[in-house]
Write an enzyme that holds these catalytic residues in place. Structure first.
Site, PDB file in Angstrom:
ATOM      1  N   HIS A  58      72.380   7.842   0.063  1.00 28.43           N
ATOM      2  CA  HIS A  58      72.674   6.470  -0.616  1.00 28.43           C
ATOM      3  C   HIS A  58      71.314   5.638  -0.901  1.00 28.43           C
ATOM      4  O   HIS A  58      70.601   5.830   0.289  1.00 28.43           O
ATOM      5  CB  HIS A  58      72.816   4.976   1.006  1.00 28.43           C
ATOM      6  CG  HIS A  58      74.967   5.246   0.644  1.00 28.43           C
ATOM      7  ND1 HIS A  58      75.245   4.620   0.721  1.00 28.43           N
ATOM      8  CD2 HIS A  58      75.543   5.862  -0.485  1.00 28.43           C
ATOM      9  CE1 HIS A  58      76.832   5.188   1.227  1.00 28.43           C
ATOM     10  NE2 HIS A  58      76.876   5.928   0.045  1.00 28.43           N
ATOM     11  N   GLU A  92      68.614   3.401   1.567  1.00 30.13           N
ATOM     12  CA  GLU A  92      68.481   4.242   2.859  1.00 30.13           C
ATOM     13  C   GLU A  92      67.470   5.106   3.236  1.00 30.13           C
ATOM     14  O   GLU A  92      67.380   6.542   3.553  1.00 30.13           O
ATOM     15  CB  GLU A  92      69.937   4.422   3.826  1.00 30.13           C
ATOM     16  CG  GLU A  92      70.720   3.547   3.481  1.00 30.13           C
ATOM     17  CD  GLU A  92      71.986   4.216   3.672  1.00 30.13           C
ATOM     18  OE1 GLU A  92      72.465   5.344   3.940  1.00 30.13           O
ATOM     19  OE2 GLU A  92      73.336   3.477   2.919  1.00 30.13           O
ATOM     20  N   ARG A  98      71.922   0.970  -4.154  1.00 34.04           N
ATOM     21  CA  ARG A  98      72.953   1.758  -2.795  1.00 34.04           C
ATOM     22  C   ARG A  98      73.346   3.118  -4.175  1.00 34.04           C
ATOM     23  O   ARG A  98      73.514   4.406  -3.673  1.00 34.04           O
ATOM     24  CB  ARG A  98      74.150   0.830  -2.790  1.00 34.04           C
ATOM     25  CG  ARG A  98      74.822   1.993  -1.843  1.00 34.04           C
ATOM     26  CD  ARG A  98      76.573   0.935  -1.467  1.00 34.04           C
ATOM     27  NE  ARG A  98      77.711   1.697  -0.822  1.00 34.04           N
ATOM     28  CZ  ARG A  98      77.840   2.143   0.246  1.00 34.04           C
ATOM     29  NH1 ARG A  98      76.974   1.809   1.571  1.00 34.04           N
ATOM     30  NH2 ARG A  98      79.359   2.721   0.499  1.00 34.04           N
ATOM     31  N   HIS A 155      72.644   8.984   7.106  1.00 36.69           N
ATOM     32  CA  HIS A 155      72.498   7.298   6.187  1.00 36.69           C
ATOM     33  C   HIS A 155      72.280   6.293   7.013  1.00 36.69           C
ATOM     34  O   HIS A 155      71.245   6.832   7.837  1.00 36.69           O
ATOM     35  CB  HIS A 155      74.243   7.004   6.196  1.00 36.69           C
ATOM     36  CG  HIS A 155      74.861   7.981   5.392  1.00 36.69           C
ATOM     37  ND1 HIS A 155      75.305   6.914   4.643  1.00 36.69           N
ATOM     38  CD2 HIS A 155      75.089   9.108   5.245  1.00 36.69           C
ATOM     39  CE1 HIS A 155      76.053   8.325   3.490  1.00 36.69           C
ATOM     40  NE2 HIS A 155      75.901   9.225   3.406  1.00 36.69           N
ATOM     41  N   GLU A 172      74.155   7.234  11.127  1.00 34.82           N
ATOM     42  CA  GLU A 172      73.816   6.630  10.895  1.00 34.82           C
ATOM     43  C   GLU A 172      72.344   6.174  12.005  1.00 34.82           C
ATOM     44  O   GLU A 172      72.174   5.714  13.006  1.00 34.82           O
ATOM     45  CB  GLU A 172      74.715   4.952  11.137  1.00 34.82           C
ATOM     46  CG  GLU A 172      75.941   5.299  10.256  1.00 34.82           C
ATOM     47  CD  GLU A 172      75.828   4.568   8.925  1.00 34.82           C
ATOM     48  OE1 GLU A 172      74.552   4.514   8.466  1.00 34.82           O
ATOM     49  OE2 GLU A 172      76.790   4.903   8.011  1.00 34.82           O
TER      50      GLU A 172
HETATM   51  O1  0X9 Z   1      80.167   3.370   3.579  1.00 37.20           O
HETATM   52  C1  0X9 Z   1      79.603   4.369   4.242  1.00 37.20           C
HETATM   53  O2  0X9 Z   1      79.486   5.355   3.005  1.00 37.20           O
HETATM   54  C2  0X9 Z   1      78.409   5.336   5.549  1.00 37.20           C
HETATM   55  N1  0X9 Z   1      78.041   3.753   5.464  1.00 37.20           N
HETATM   56  S1  0X9 Z   1      76.677   2.959   5.205  1.00 37.20           S
HETATM   57  O3  0X9 Z   1      76.368   2.115   5.423  1.00 37.20           O
HETATM   58  N2  0X9 Z   1      75.568   4.320   5.274  1.00 37.20           N
HETATM   59  O4  0X9 Z   1      76.652   3.346   3.799  1.00 37.20           O
HETATM   60  C3  0X9 Z   1      79.369   5.625   6.599  1.00 37.20           C
HETATM   61  C4  0X9 Z   1      80.499   6.493   5.600  1.00 37.20           C
HETATM   62  C5  0X9 Z   1      81.120   6.597   7.575  1.00 37.20           C
HETATM   63  N3  0X9 Z   1      82.224   6.975   7.339  1.00 37.20           N
HETATM   64  C6  0X9 Z   1      83.358   5.511   7.663  1.00 37.20           C
HETATM   65  N4  0X9 Z   1      82.551   4.807   8.119  1.00 37.20           N
HETATM   66  N5  0X9 Z   1      84.843   5.743   7.830  1.00 37.20           N
HETATM   67 ZN    ZN Z   2      75.293   5.121   3.923  1.00 33.58          ZN
END
Ligand code: 0X9
Ligand code: ZN
Length: 396
Positions: free
Chosen positions: A162, A165, A219, A286, A360
């Site tokens: 992303h 980030e 993103r 992330h 994260e």
């Molecule tokens: O949404 C995403 O791809 C990740 N969060 S972000 O804010 N960095 O974009 C998290 C992915 C992990 N999986 C789940 N949240 N189910």
């Molecule tokens: Zn991310």
């Protein structure tokens, strides 16, 4: 759908705001339909958790009518720096990766320098090419002895999937530096042992460059969808592709693309992970939220090795937390939200349930994606602690 009257809470805000200021807007999301409406609007999300309840967005004042138009209720919670007010990639070259964010070419230069100074232990391979023709590199960290020794365990670590980030690029640089230094010194080589670690520092070079030149809060990659731009690379993997928590609309920040692995960035990570022998672990960095997440993302069902994943995640979290900042751990779908087509689900699935995580990084929302440079060093230290804990958990 019921149409609400927008409720704007601008008290004490507009007065202090400069002409360039953007707004952090908290939108009420009472139903899945409202969430789709919001995400498909093409407006910029400003949260890791676009979920039912409320979701924060980054909007210019002129975009507020778009929420009104969709009948979404919201309030303005703070001002933000205009994301189009960017440093540009031509700013004076950064030199201190512990305290400054690096551009795409600076990150490549940093890793290439590790190759040049430690040629016995670090190697570069191009694993793909982005849509705008930037190279996607993977760097291999391992001792030369592994070529003749027992089969080594292989790990893959990826950053900057992303684009916005930025801290994830800083932490993979630090992991690379620590691995190279550890391998090169007899006193610390045992930390890494016979393991081989592959790092893809910038999975999404086009998106990352765009955050330096144009929009700090971008993103996705920069795919031309015909009328909209960008595929969310972390919705483009095969496992559960197309399911809940991904969008079929090109304007959405979670657009899944036209097919699994339609994007060169996703295919590059897939090909690397499939090529590694004795695959033993995967981390996709992330930000933000301070979480260690394990599969599944695409379903709330338990993964086959839930007990093992949880105990490794607890070890990673404990290692990180010795630094003083609190991360938590959990199954991604239940601890955060359901998201179909993510990297760790794919890697876990395709590599025989190898421990696979999304970490994260900092913070929990105060600065969000724009983590101040003063927090780069401590966050890098947290990530290196997690890496060592993963090595320890998996064993040699
Ligand atoms: O949404 C995403 O791809 C990740 N969060 S972000 O804010 N960095 O974009 C998290 C992915 C992990 N999986 C789940 N949240 N189910
Ligand atoms: Zn991310």
């Amino acid at each position: 759908m019921k149409r609400w009257i927008a409720f704007v809470c601008l008290v004490g805000l507009v007065t202090g705001a400069g002409a360039e200021d953007w707004l952090r807007v908290r939108v009420e999301v009472p139903s899945p339909a409202a969430l789709d409406l919001l995400l498909d609007s093409g407006l910029t999300t400003y949260t890791c958790e676009p979920t039912l309840g409320t979701t924060d967005m980054a909007l210019s004042p002129s975009q507020l009518p778009e929420l009104d138009f969709r009948g979404l209720r919201y309030k303005v919670v703070s001002t933000l720096k205009n994301p189009y007010d960017v440093p540009g990639e031509e700013r004076p070259q950064a030199t201190d990766y512990r305290n400054e964010y690096f551009t795409f070419s600076e990150i490549v230069g940093f890793f290439d320098n590790l190759v040049a100074t430690r040629p016995k232990y670090v190697r570069r391979v191009q694993i793909g090419t982005s849509i705008q023709n930037r190279p996607i590199y993977a760097y291999r960290f391992g001792g030369p002895s592994v070529l003749n020794g027992p089969p080594s365990k292989h790990y893959a670590i990826v950053g900057l999937t992303h684009a916005r980030e930025w801290i994830t690029g800083s932490v993979v640089m630090h992991i690379g530096k620590m691995l190279a230094d550890s391998l090169a010194s007899p006193s610390t080589r045992s930390l890494v042992g016979q393991r081989v670690t592959w790092i893809v520092p910038v999975v999404n070079p086009d998106g990352y460059s765009y955050t330096w030149t144009t929009n700090r809060l971008w993103r996705k990659n920069r795919r031309n969808n015909g009328g909209s731009t960008g595929v969310d690379i972390n919705r483009n993997y095969a496992k559960g592709w197309g399911g809940q928590g991904s969008s079929g609309s090109g304007s959405s920040d979670t657009y899944r693309g036209t097919a699994p692995f339609s994007e060169p960035e996703t295919a590059a990570v897939r090909d690397l992970v499939l090529a590694l022998p004795n695959f033993a672990g995967f981390i996709d960095f992330h930000s933000y939220s301070q979480l260690v997440l394990w599969p599944w993302s695409y379903t709330t069902a338990s993964p086959p090795t839930a007990g093992q994943l949880q105990s490794v995640a607890i070890a990673l979290r404990n290692a990180i937390n010795t630094g003083g900042v609190v991360y938590t751990q959990g199954q991604a779908s239940t601890a955060l939200y359901i998201a179909a087509g993510t990297s760790k689900d794919y890697v876990y699935d395709v590599r025989a349930n190898a421990p696979s995580f999304t970490i994260e990084l900092r913070d929990t929302g105060q600065f969000g994606f724009e983590l101040p440079p003063s927090q780069i060093t401590p966050t890098q230290n947290e990530a290196w602690s997690a890496m060592l804990a993963l090595f320890e958990q998996v064993g040699s």
